[in-house]
Each structure stands twice: as structure tokens, then as C-alpha cells.
Design a protein around this motif. Structure first.
Motif, short mmCIF file in Angstrom:
data_model
loop_
_atom_site.label_atom_id
_atom_site.label_comp_id
_atom_site.label_asym_id
_atom_site.label_seq_id
_atom_site.Cartn_x
_atom_site.Cartn_y
_atom_site.Cartn_z
N LEU A 36 0.89 -1.12 0.19
CA LEU A 36 0.02 0.02 -0.03
C LEU A 36 0.86 1.36 0.03
O LEU A 36 0.48 2.16 -0.86
CB LEU A 36 -0.87 0.01 1.32
N GLU A 37 1.92 1.11 0.86
CA GLU A 37 2.62 2.33 0.85
C GLU A 37 3.46 2.71 -0.57
O GLU A 37 3.53 3.63 -1.01
CB GLU A 37 3.84 2.22 1.97
N THR A 38 4.03 1.59 -1.05
CA THR A 38 4.55 1.62 -2.43
C THR A 38 3.75 2.24 -3.44
O THR A 38 3.97 3.20 -4.30
CB THR A 38 5.04 0.11 -2.63
N MET A 39 2.35 1.57 -3.55
CA MET A 39 1.24 2.19 -4.35
C MET A 39 1.05 3.79 -4.14
O MET A 39 1.02 4.30 -5.25
CB MET A 39 0.16 1.36 -4.10
N TYR A 40 0.74 4.06 -3.02
CA TYR A 40 0.43 5.38 -2.74
C TYR A 40 1.68 6.30 -3.19
O TYR A 40 1.46 7.38 -3.51
CB TYR A 40 0.02 5.53 -1.45
N ASP A 41 2.98 5.73 -2.62
CA ASP A 41 4.15 6.82 -3.19
C ASP A 41 4.31 6.68 -4.50
O ASP A 41 4.83 7.71 -5.10
CB ASP A 41 5.34 5.98 -2.77
N ALA A 42 3.94 5.82 -5.55
CA ALA A 42 4.07 5.92 -6.94
C ALA A 42 3.96 7.05 -7.65
O ALA A 42 4.89 7.62 -8.41
CB ALA A 42 3.64 4.43 -7.44
N ARG A 72 -9.57 4.80 0.86
CA ARG A 72 -10.04 3.44 1.34
C ARG A 72 -9.04 2.36 0.88
O ARG A 72 -8.95 1.64 -0.17
CB ARG A 72 -11.34 3.16 0.23
N PRO A 73 -8.07 2.39 1.65
CA PRO A 73 -6.97 1.13 1.30
C PRO A 73 -7.64 -0.03 1.51
O PRO A 73 -8.02 -0.66 2.66
CB PRO A 73 -5.72 1.46 2.30
#
Ligand code: NI
Length: 175
Positions: A36-42, A72-73
């Protein structure tokens, strides 16, 4: 939590079928949080475990649009489409493993998906709109399928050649 490097197509790990999860361990919960962190950061709206080189049936997504809506993760283990609509719709899709390339893909407009949540509880939800497209795109990743596999061979090869070049340039930057 930590950011994980995202694999860029072409990579053999992006073409493999990922393994189902038998129980949700603390390691898998950590994996979901990292993804999730990687996805939001992208930034992106969806990410599948094979995209960070982990061959596990886990996807994360958050397709909430707009700044005023609460995020909504979602983390879905062993997601499976249990129903799809006859009606189809077309979205311009992209992928964090195929940066800056977009193409129209037609898929069922609505799907029902069942999965295990991070507490090991079975969930099922009816997805529509962007959520439906995103969840199908991410489940495809678990089966070694990319959105460019829906395109004609010419377009697919053109994008793949661009990615080969991009990877070469990135490798050169690091050297
Ligand atoms: Ni993708």
C-alpha cells in the motif's frame, strides 16, 4: 513500513502465476502494508504482489478519486472473480510496471470478487466503474497477465520495446 522496488516489464516474474495464501501471517500483513505504501508513493491506484517480485496472491488498491473523499486502502488475499456482467466497458489503463504507457482495454463493467481480508475473514463485494476495472487488472497480475496482453501484437511489441529501452537507461543511470 517500507517502499519496495517495482519490477518493470519485461520481467519473467510478471508472467508467472502467483501462489495462493493459506493463512494470513504477520509477514503477509507487513507485505500488504508495504505494498500500500509503495502504491500510494508511486502514485498508483492498484498493485499486485508479483509487481514487487513476491509470487503471492495478494493485491492492494484504492480507487477513491478526489481530495475530499476519505482514502479506502484495500488488501485482498486470494481474490477471485465470482461473477462478471455481460455489459462491458472500456477504460484507458496504465500499469506501474509499464510506466507512462496507456491503452484502452475492454472488460466486464461490473464484477463480484471474493477474497480473504487481513484478518483471514472471507469478504465479497460488487465492484463497478474504475474499481471494477482496477480489481480485474490486478487479479490478472496474479495470473501472469498484463493489460498489454489485450492489445494487438504490433502495439504490444511497440510498448515492450520502449520498456526494454527504459530499463536499459535506468540501469545506465545506476551504473
Ligand atoms: Ni498493473
Amino acid at each position: 513500513m517500507s517502499l519496495r522496488p517495482i519490477l518493470i516489464h519485461p520481467d519473467p516474474r510478471l508472467k508467472k502465476v502467483a501462489d495462493p495464501v493459506s493463512e494470513i501471517t504477520p509477514e503477509l500483513e507487513k507485505l500488504a502494508d508495504d505494498m500500500l505504501e509503495t502504491m500510494y508513493d508511486a502514485p498508483g491506484i492498484g498493485l499486485a504482489a508479483p509487481q514487487i517480485g513476491v509470487m503471492t496472491r495478494l493485491i492492494v488498491m484504492d480507487c477513491v478519486k478526489g481530495e475530499d473523499e476519505a482514502p479506502r486502502p484495500m488488501a485482498l488475499f486470494n481474490p477471485e472473480v465470482t461473477w462478471s456482467s455481460d455489459e462491458r466497458s472500456t477504460y484507458e489503463e496504465g500499469c506501474l510496471s509499464i510506466p507512462d504507457q496507456f491503452a484502452e482495454v475492454e472488460r466486464p463493467s461490473e464484477v463480484k470478487v471474493a477474497w480473504l481480508d487481513r484478518h483471514g475473514k472471507l469478504q465479497e463485494e460488487h465492484f463497478t466503474g474504475l474499481w471494477a476495472t482496477c480489481v480485474q487488472h490486478e487479479i490478472d497480475h496474479l495470473n501472469g497477465k498484463l493489460f498489454i496482453d489485450y492489445l494487438g501484437p504490433m502495439k504490444r511489441q511497440m510498448i515492450t520495446r520502449k520498456m526494454v529501452k527504459l530499463k536499459r537507461d535506468l540501469a545506465r543511470e545506476k551504473a
